[in-house]
Write an enzyme that holds these catalytic residues in place. Sequence first.
Site, PDB file in Angstrom:
ATOM      1  N   ALA A 187      59.528  27.041  45.902  1.00  0.00           N
ATOM      2  CA  ALA A 187      58.908  27.904  46.899  1.00  0.00           C
ATOM      3  C   ALA A 187      57.808  27.102  47.570  1.00  0.00           C
ATOM      4  O   ALA A 187      57.410  26.042  47.097  1.00  0.00           O
ATOM      5  CB  ALA A 187      58.326  29.149  46.231  1.00  0.00           C
TER       6      ALA A 187
ATOM      7  N   GLU B 221      53.928  27.622  49.683  1.00  0.00           N
ATOM      8  CA  GLU B 221      52.856  28.596  49.888  1.00  0.00           C
ATOM      9  C   GLU B 221      52.343  28.727  51.313  1.00  0.00           C
ATOM     10  O   GLU B 221      51.185  29.069  51.528  1.00  0.00           O
ATOM     11  CB  GLU B 221      51.680  28.214  48.993  1.00  0.00           C
ATOM     12  CG  GLU B 221      50.964  26.911  49.390  1.00  0.00           C
ATOM     13  CD  GLU B 221      51.450  25.657  48.677  1.00  0.00           C
ATOM     14  OE1 GLU B 221      50.730  24.661  48.653  1.00  0.00           O
ATOM     15  OE2 GLU B 221      52.580  25.673  48.136  1.00  0.00           O
TER      16      GLU B 221
ATOM     17  N   GLU C 259      52.561  31.001  44.054  1.00  0.00           N
ATOM     18  CA  GLU C 259      52.406  30.818  45.506  1.00  0.00           C
ATOM     19  C   GLU C 259      51.227  31.627  46.053  1.00  0.00           C
ATOM     20  O   GLU C 259      50.537  31.193  46.969  1.00  0.00           O
ATOM     21  CB  GLU C 259      53.695  31.198  46.248  1.00  0.00           C
ATOM     22  CG  GLU C 259      54.933  30.410  45.816  1.00  0.00           C
ATOM     23  CD  GLU C 259      54.733  28.905  45.776  1.00  0.00           C
ATOM     24  OE1 GLU C 259      53.963  28.370  46.599  1.00  0.00           O
ATOM     25  OE2 GLU C 259      55.327  28.249  44.894  1.00  0.00           O
TER      26      GLU C 259
END
Length: 876
Positions: free
Chosen positions: A276, A278, A312
């Site tokens: 992922a 951020e 995140e």
Amino acid sequence: MEQSKYEQFKGQPRLPQFAVPKRYDIRLKPDLVACKFAGSVDISVDVVSDTKFLVLNAAELTVNPKSVVFKAQHKILEAVEVELLAEDEIMVAEFGEALPTGLGVFSIAAFEGTLNDRMKGFYRSTYLHNGEKKNMAVTQFEPADARRCFPCWDEPSFKATFKMTLEVPSELVALSNMPVIEDKSNGDTKIVCYQESPIMSTYLVAIVVGLFDYVEDHTPDGIPVRVYCQVGKANQGKFALDVAVKTLGIYKEYFEVPYSLPKLDMIAIPDFAAGAMENYGLVTYRETALLYDDKHSAAANKQRVATVVAHELAHQWFGNLVTMEWWTHLWLNEGFATWVSYLAADGLFPEWSIWTQFLDESTEGLRLDGLAESHPIEVDINHASEIDEIFDAISYRKGASLIRMLQSYLGAERFQRGLAAYIKKYACSNAKTEDLWSVLQEVSGEPVNSLMNSWTKQMGYPVVSVKINDHKLEFEQSQFLLSGTHGDGQWIVPVTLCCSSYDARKSFLLQTKSEALDINELFSSQSKSDSWIKVNVEQTGFYRVKYDENLSARLRHAIENKFLSTNDRYGILDDSFALSMACHQPLSSLLALMSAYREELNYTVLSNLISISYKVARIVADAAPELLNDIKLFFINLFQYSAERLGWDPKQGEGHLDAMLRGELLNALAVFGHDATINEANRRFHIFLDDRNTPVLPPDLRKAVYVAVMQNVNKSNRSGFEALLRVYRETDLSQEKTRILGSLSSSRDPEIILEVLNFMLSSEVRSQDAVFGLAVSFEGREVAWNWFKDNWDNLCKIYGPGFLVTRFVTAVVSPFSSYEKAKEVEEFFATRTRPFIARSLKQSLERVDINAKWVKSIRIEKHLADAVRELAYRKY
């Protein structure tokens, strides 16, 4: 070839500081069919010193030189020359006269680029909509790829505000960091304008354009939070949405600063290299890290979604609001977000015992940092191409472990006060590692700076040896290396110990090579007979402990009698495994210790016991193949007790941890060849093939059952393999697909392994997921290596420079255990070396050497065969 007159700007790690960007006004028009984009940008800059040049980053873009101008104080200067230096990823604009100092606007009215398929910069991802394949446009700018989307000062310290305008097809959803302020339709296209962002770094800018559904909620402060995903999957976003809303509340309180943007979007992207990213206000995820399906996701998937979301969102403060000054301080971002994601998950799901599971992070950090080819947490970065390789277990896991060690040393409350003060002090600007230490030192009054510098500025960590000598407990530290050699590092070690009870504790800083404590003070109240001493209480310190024979035997007794805490049982086992691998203790003593865990019930401890047993079985297969069957029998007996306690079927109201453990235990029994487990797995698999919703194969069991099915697959009995491929093709849940990809290569037939590896590179597998197929069985190592050599050029083409290629190198090279193989690998790479794999290759070769040494020492170990036989046939 004439020498470029811009020689002075080449080969520099950082951009010159002639001018500083203050605001970007960006307009982009992506073409999702032709996979190109066009754009223009006006950058307000502050010219701070005399210069005729503006030097900024640009890569894989074409810029119309006639469109480059600088406007200031009623003056318009056209660039006399614009050169893009591809190797340095910079653009130099030269003007006829010195630019006026102070504020001006640097305009590039026309540039173009490609929506690439390399999952970096401004790229394309594909998805199916009503059975039709479509493209979406996505950005991934960390670490240094914003320059592939628009010319910019692409370094974390050049913070500016961003005003984004997109021109996109009318029917699509277009998202960026900030909320939309205007959306003007213009026939087939629409122009979407976004609110100007607060001050931020280029690597956090984000854009996503495609067809999506979403679910929405609001925080108590009224901030809208949305989870976007492919059309038809919206329900799978509800769990992450709930976690996000609650996590924002936890962080607001912990950091004493509210979330700083007017909205938060999280979105699942089908093709995504990392887990992922951020990006401020628009966090992008792999589908497996954001979507959760009640029916088809396993407990482990649920936990991954929760911890990744919490990681995140931590960055929205630690990283986005306060940003590292340069990539040397990346660990601050990642280590901190990793640590605090456990804090949030523990607040939301106390029943997961997540701080015990955190020990897996520490172990990964300790394993990589036990290599001579490791690197310090603060690592010098001299070129953008070097940044990718430090997104590793040192920056994330060692970083997180050091934060936890410091928190435990300072105490939770002082630590939190210091962090909140740091966030307030550096909000909207940049900070270095030392800045955090100074604030924590100020708030706590402890010598944080000198303590932590010994851990971040040098690589590695110590092993603290403990022995009893004449009423004294003697401690000695030396650098621990898995190769068995001693390094010369020295640390300030926060030593904690307890004696026969968790009430009798002591702690001190070991600042020299050695120190001794009087034992009578420690043992005043206890009887001596079953007394024990455990150092590094609850495993909060980032170091290994080696006990003398007498102390070890007492700890083994304490484990069998269930006197020790979960974290301490984990630590004693993990340290013993590392010491055995480094040839500091015989394999037979590790095996004797393992047998003390027969009645272990804790998920994290058992899970580590299982992964250690896989590694031991592999090394024995190389060192003493004649003992392999006995070793497997010992492991089957070792796990039998827990497996029978859990059974095959989930019990009413059982916990999350039991659900995760059942799959891991059955997986181990299958891999070690336990016939009853393999037969039952096949029985259930056949029921599942006829009815995908059958309760006999819940998601938590699937990976283990798929692995068990592959144990019997060979070239003359392919039916299980074909059936798994069918399930793979019929599911559209990424988690189910990765479960299957992770099982296929556990077949023992090299021909099947080769077929599996080729399948990983086929168009049926997204390129980010091919790495799941690399965990091949022991029998598949050689085939995987030959396949890797045949496909090396192709792999470089698919993955380009980036961290995914390094995963292939590590996975394929590390399992070997002979010096000859290490030589062969070196020879292969001698003519094929690339800067972005250099570190991973050296680390992998070092692992092969460590294995080879271990094999050698096992071969000369006396009485090993007797010890193994005794353990294998012991009747409990």
